[in-house]
Design a protein around this motif. Sequence first.
Motif, PDB file in Angstrom:
ATOM      1  N   LEU A  71       0.839  -1.300   0.096  1.00 36.64           N
ATOM      2  CA  LEU A  71       0.048  -0.054   0.102  1.00 36.64           C
ATOM      3  C   LEU A  71       0.792   1.378   0.013  1.00 36.64           C
ATOM      4  O   LEU A  71       0.726   2.072  -0.769  1.00 36.64           O
ATOM      5  CB  LEU A  71      -0.964  -0.147   1.270  1.00 36.64           C
ATOM      6  CG  LEU A  71      -1.959  -1.075   1.236  1.00 36.64           C
ATOM      7  CD1 LEU A  71      -2.860  -1.019   2.384  1.00 36.64           C
ATOM      8  CD2 LEU A  71      -2.993  -0.638  -0.218  1.00 36.64           C
ATOM      9  N   ALA A  75       0.523   3.978  -2.970  1.00 39.29           N
ATOM     10  CA  ALA A  75       0.411   5.398  -2.881  1.00 39.29           C
ATOM     11  C   ALA A  75       1.426   6.435  -3.201  1.00 39.29           C
ATOM     12  O   ALA A  75       1.061   7.301  -3.784  1.00 39.29           O
ATOM     13  CB  ALA A  75      -0.013   5.575  -1.111  1.00 39.29           C
ATOM     14  N   PHE A  78       0.996   6.649  -6.890  1.00 38.15           N
ATOM     15  CA  PHE A  78      -0.081   7.456  -7.338  1.00 38.15           C
ATOM     16  C   PHE A  78       0.328   8.794  -6.937  1.00 38.15           C
ATOM     17  O   PHE A  78      -0.259   9.704  -7.615  1.00 38.15           O
ATOM     18  CB  PHE A  78      -1.203   6.758  -6.549  1.00 38.15           C
ATOM     19  CG  PHE A  78      -2.636   7.469  -6.698  1.00 38.15           C
ATOM     20  CD1 PHE A  78      -3.206   7.663  -7.917  1.00 38.15           C
ATOM     21  CD2 PHE A  78      -2.945   8.528  -5.788  1.00 38.15           C
ATOM     22  CE1 PHE A  78      -4.443   8.276  -8.241  1.00 38.15           C
ATOM     23  CE2 PHE A  78      -4.134   9.314  -5.979  1.00 38.15           C
ATOM     24  CZ  PHE A  78      -4.892   9.196  -7.054  1.00 38.15           C
ATOM     25  N   ILE A  79       0.542   9.199  -5.865  1.00 38.04           N
ATOM     26  CA  ILE A  79       1.185  10.591  -5.521  1.00 38.04           C
ATOM     27  C   ILE A  79       2.093  11.089  -6.562  1.00 38.04           C
ATOM     28  O   ILE A  79       1.813  12.505  -6.808  1.00 38.04           O
ATOM     29  CB  ILE A  79       1.617  10.704  -4.060  1.00 38.04           C
ATOM     30  CG1 ILE A  79       0.424  10.333  -3.137  1.00 38.04           C
ATOM     31  CG2 ILE A  79       2.047  11.952  -3.564  1.00 38.04           C
ATOM     32  CD1 ILE A  79       0.669  10.391  -1.808  1.00 38.04           C
TER      33      ILE A  79
END
Length: 122
Positions: A71, A75, A78-79
């Motif tokens: 995760l 994340a 994605f950021i």
Amino acid sequence: MDRGSFRDNRREGRWQDEGSPVPVFFDFVSKNVSMPSDLGELIAYVLLLVISWYALVFAFRFLLSLVKPVLVVVAALFIFRFLRAFEFEDITDLFFQILCVIANLVSSIVAKFLEVIFSVFK
């Protein structure tokens, strides 16, 4: 013990063959094992609850320890892609829209909660 003592008991009638193991087992349990009281059952259920709760928490923490690194990486990717795709003004506008949606959600939850409280007091 020698086998002769068992034969003597059988002849004297102290040991009887019921023919089926179920009645023999029931007779043994009813004569030799104490039956649980209500307090004993309560203690057993509380212990079962504590043990099962601990097992569930342990399993959840174990799964979380396996999934958490994945995760974090997802994340972060994605950021980084999100920051590369938008300008600074777009990001601030999106951030304030997210805050507005969260504030509306919290205010509606509080309003519903207060409606329930006021309906109870009517």
